[in-house]
Design an enzyme around this catalytic site. Structure first.
Site, PDB file in Angstrom:
ATOM      1  N   CYS A 118      45.342  47.486  45.067  1.00 15.26           N
ATOM      2  CA  CYS A 118      45.946  47.392  43.725  1.00 15.26           C
ATOM      3  C   CYS A 118      46.690  48.659  43.314  1.00 15.26           C
ATOM      4  O   CYS A 118      47.507  48.630  42.402  1.00 15.26           O
ATOM      5  CB  CYS A 118      44.875  47.070  42.695  1.00 15.26           C
ATOM      6  N   HIS A 259      46.808  48.802  35.514  1.00  9.78           N
ATOM      7  CA  HIS A 259      46.564  47.679  36.421  1.00  9.78           C
ATOM      8  C   HIS A 259      45.874  46.565  35.639  1.00  9.78           C
ATOM      9  O   HIS A 259      44.974  46.819  34.840  1.00  9.78           O
ATOM     10  CB  HIS A 259      45.667  48.168  37.570  1.00  9.78           C
ATOM     11  N   ASN A 289      44.924  38.927  38.164  1.00 16.03           N
ATOM     12  CA  ASN A 289      45.066  40.160  38.939  1.00 16.03           C
ATOM     13  C   ASN A 289      45.983  39.913  40.145  1.00 16.03           C
ATOM     14  O   ASN A 289      45.587  39.251  41.102  1.00 16.03           O
ATOM     15  CB  ASN A 289      43.670  40.607  39.393  1.00 16.03           C
TER      16      ASN A 289
HETATM   17  N1  ACO Z   1      32.361  30.621  36.348  1.00 17.64           N
HETATM   18  C1  ACO Z   1      31.153  30.436  35.835  1.00 17.64           C
HETATM   19  N2  ACO Z   1      30.089  31.205  36.141  1.00 17.64           N
HETATM   20  C2  ACO Z   1      30.307  32.210  37.001  1.00 17.64           C
HETATM   21  C3  ACO Z   1      31.571  32.465  37.565  1.00 17.64           C
HETATM   22  C4  ACO Z   1      32.631  31.619  37.206  1.00 17.64           C
HETATM   23  N3  ACO Z   1      33.875  31.782  37.686  1.00 17.64           N
HETATM   24  N4  ACO Z   1      31.452  33.533  38.371  1.00 17.64           N
HETATM   25  C5  ACO Z   1      30.184  33.953  38.315  1.00 17.64           C
HETATM   26  N5  ACO Z   1      29.486  33.150  37.496  1.00 17.64           N
HETATM   27  C6  ACO Z   1      28.084  33.235  37.122  1.00 17.64           C
HETATM   28  C7  ACO Z   1      27.283  34.014  38.130  1.00 17.64           C
HETATM   29  O1  ACO Z   1      26.894  33.143  39.187  1.00 17.64           O
HETATM   30  C8  ACO Z   1      26.121  34.500  37.308  1.00 17.64           C
HETATM   31  O2  ACO Z   1      25.204  33.420  37.181  1.00 17.64           O
HETATM   32  P1  ACO Z   1      23.606  33.702  37.226  1.00 17.64           P
HETATM   33  O3  ACO Z   1      23.331  34.634  36.093  1.00 17.64           O
HETATM   34  O4  ACO Z   1      23.051  32.335  37.053  1.00 17.64           O
HETATM   35  O5  ACO Z   1      23.376  34.312  38.580  1.00 17.64           O
HETATM   36  C9  ACO Z   1      26.716  34.730  35.938  1.00 17.64           C
HETATM   37  O6  ACO Z   1      27.960  34.011  35.924  1.00 17.64           O
HETATM   38  C10 ACO Z   1      26.996  36.195  35.634  1.00 17.64           C
HETATM   39  O7  ACO Z   1      27.633  36.793  36.745  1.00 17.64           O
HETATM   40  P2  ACO Z   1      27.951  38.327  36.770  1.00 17.64           P
HETATM   41  O8  ACO Z   1      28.530  38.659  38.095  1.00 17.64           O
HETATM   42  O9  ACO Z   1      26.767  39.073  36.275  1.00 17.64           O
HETATM   43  O10 ACO Z   1      29.090  38.415  35.659  1.00 17.64           O
HETATM   44  P3  ACO Z   1      29.729  39.702  35.046  1.00 17.64           P
HETATM   45  O11 ACO Z   1      29.516  39.669  33.583  1.00 17.64           O
HETATM   46  O12 ACO Z   1      29.397  40.942  35.784  1.00 17.64           O
HETATM   47  O13 ACO Z   1      31.280  39.418  35.270  1.00 17.64           O
HETATM   48  C11 ACO Z   1      33.130  39.848  36.706  1.00 17.64           C
HETATM   49  C12 ACO Z   1      31.775  39.215  36.580  1.00 17.64           C
HETATM   50  C13 ACO Z   1      34.096  39.180  35.728  1.00 17.64           C
HETATM   51  C14 ACO Z   1      33.652  39.621  38.122  1.00 17.64           C
HETATM   52  C15 ACO Z   1      33.022  41.353  36.374  1.00 17.64           C
HETATM   53  O14 ACO Z   1      31.987  41.940  37.130  1.00 17.64           O
HETATM   54  C16 ACO Z   1      34.290  42.068  36.655  1.00 17.64           C
HETATM   55  O15 ACO Z   1      35.283  41.838  36.000  1.00 17.64           O
HETATM   56  N6  ACO Z   1      34.315  42.980  37.623  1.00 17.64           N
HETATM   57  C17 ACO Z   1      35.503  43.662  38.016  1.00 17.64           C
HETATM   58  C18 ACO Z   1      36.194  42.805  38.995  1.00 17.64           C
HETATM   59  C19 ACO Z   1      37.611  43.179  39.170  1.00 17.64           C
HETATM   60  O16 ACO Z   1      38.328  43.326  38.218  1.00 17.64           O
HETATM   61  N7  ACO Z   1      37.998  43.346  40.421  1.00 17.64           N
HETATM   62  C20 ACO Z   1      39.269  43.678  40.783  1.00 17.64           C
HETATM   63  C21 ACO Z   1      39.511  45.121  40.470  1.00 17.64           C
HETATM   64  S1  ACO Z   1      40.096  46.021  41.807  1.00 17.64           S
HETATM   65  C22 ACO Z   1      41.361  45.194  42.269  1.00 17.64           C
HETATM   66  O17 ACO Z   1      42.122  44.815  41.428  1.00 17.64           O
HETATM   67  C23 ACO Z   1      41.496  44.856  43.664  1.00 17.64           C
END
Ligand code: ACO
Length: 332
Positions: A118, A259, A289
């Site tokens: 990214c 980003h 993204n």
């Molecule tokens: N729809 C519904 N439920 C979902 C989904 C979805 N798409 N994805 C995960 N869940 C569920 C999980 O299974 C979990 O369920 P559980 O509690 O029963 O196990 C629950 O939602 C919570 O999951 P978490 O992973 O704890 O959710 P979190 O609040 O941490 O959010 C997220 C996840 C959005 C991915 C967050 O961690 C995030 O934004 N991280 C940064 C990711 C990112 O931006 N990456 C790219 C940056 S670097 C680059 O650009 C290459």
């Protein structure tokens, strides 16, 4: 502190976004997710997806570059160096840059890919600055093009909903003494954290095989929570350093173009950088993204909307797999 004099400037930007819009509700028809879950955690409403038979990375990048070259009023033969960043090369050999070069007719350019995930646009822009400032050429083309839909695991709802496809490009040239251009550049990486976001299989260490296909390890894997923490920390630090190097403070910045991975990451970065959200460009709701393409697409839109004008101070910042991160201050 003495203010730096820019040696290199962005002459014009361009972008390409596939027509095909896929909303969160569309995704919810094929996987266990919802618009409410995706939007509340990421700020994403929809993304563009180039279908498998649609344009690939080189063609999307070439489309963005053609627009940038036309706006800059330069011919393909005038480009001295073509730097292309992508995490989704069309094929493993040759570089996507060479394919884009052929599509564009930039026959006098040296063309190569950089892989910085990214952060690729900011890395590419900084490399172009160094090459031109060293007197090796006068015009550079920096292209960021990403067909993320081809490398995400559509069976993994935790990652697939985050990404989209698109391309952005900048024509970069030696500054003409008008005191506009690149004021600072701070780039860093940390390979010790490579496992937080990667594609473990299908490369030289674990070449493509039936086992790699079966365990789907050729697709993107991510530890979302750890990425989140590192993204905010790194981008906030990079903003501070790029501002200091430019002899600017947060108050001098007219627009922060970060980003676009997740609205919560953007908000936290802006807060630590001391820049209010009304001075932050956001389009993650419309595109998701697009890896390295997010910053140039956002810059191009901001220029078009008049949010960036001649004389504006702009701070760009990104973070990605590697880990890689960086920020640059620009006077437009
Ligand atoms: N729809 C519904 N439920 C979902 C989904 C979805 N798409 N994805 C995960 N869940 C569920 C999980 O299974 C979990 O369920 P559980 O509690 O029963 O196990 C629950 O939602 C919570 O999951 P978490 O992973 O704890 O959710 P979190 O609040 O941490 O959010 C997220 C996840 C959005 C991915 C967050 O961690 C995030 O934004 N991280 C940064 C990711 C990112 O931006 N990456 C790219 C940056 S670097 C680059 O650009 C290459």
């Amino acid at each position: 502190m003495k203010k730096p004099t820019p040696l290199v400037e962005i002459a014009a930007m361009g972008r390409y976004l596939p027509d095909n819009i896929v909303t969160n509700d569309d995704l919810a028809q094929g996987m266990d997710t919802s618009d409410e879950w995706i939007f509340s955690r990421t700020g994403i409403r929809e993304r563009r997806i180039s279908p498998p038979e649609g344009l690939g990375a080189a063609a999307m990048g070439a489309a963005a570059a053609r627009q940038a070259m036309q706006r800059a009023g330069i011919e393909p033969g005038e480009v001295d160096i073509l730097i292309l960043s992508t995490a989704t090369p069309d094929r493993w050999l040759p570089s996507t840059a060479c394919d884009a070069q052929a599509l564009l007719g930039c026959t006098n350019a040296v063309a190569f890919d950089i892989m910085a995930a990214c952060s690729g646009f900011i890395y590419g822009l900084s490399m172009a600055e160094g090459y031109l400032a060293a007197g090796r050429g006068e015009i550079a083309l920096v292209i960021s093009t990403e067909k993320m839909s081809s490398i995400v695991d559509w069976e993994d709802r935790t990652t697939s909903v985050l990404f989209g496809d698109g391309a952005g490009a900048a024509v970069v040239r030696l500054a003409n003494g008008a005191n506009r251009g690149i004021l600072s550049s701070h780039l860093r990486s940390d390979g010790n954290l490579a496992d937080l976001l990667n594609r473990p299989g299908g490369g030289a260490q674990h070449p493509m095989s039936q086992a790699v296909l079966d365990d789907r390890s050729y697709l993107v894997r991510m530890n979302g929570r750890e990425i989140f923490k590192n993204a905010v920390r790194s981008m906030a630090d990079a903003c501070e350093r790029a501002l200091a190097q430019a002899g600017l403070t947060a108050d001098d910045i007219d627009l922060l173009v970060p980003h676009q991975a997740n609205i919560r990451i953007i908000e936290a970065t802006a807060k630590y950088a001391g820049i209010p959200m009304d001075k932050v460009y956001v389009n993650v709701d419309r595109y998701g993204n697009m890896s390295s393409a997010t910053v140039p697409v956002a810059l191009d839109e901001a220029v078009e909307q008049g949010l960036i004008r001649p004389g504006s101070h702009v701070l760009i910042v990104a973070f990605g797999a590697g880990l890689t991160w960086g920020a640059m201050a620009l006077r437009w």
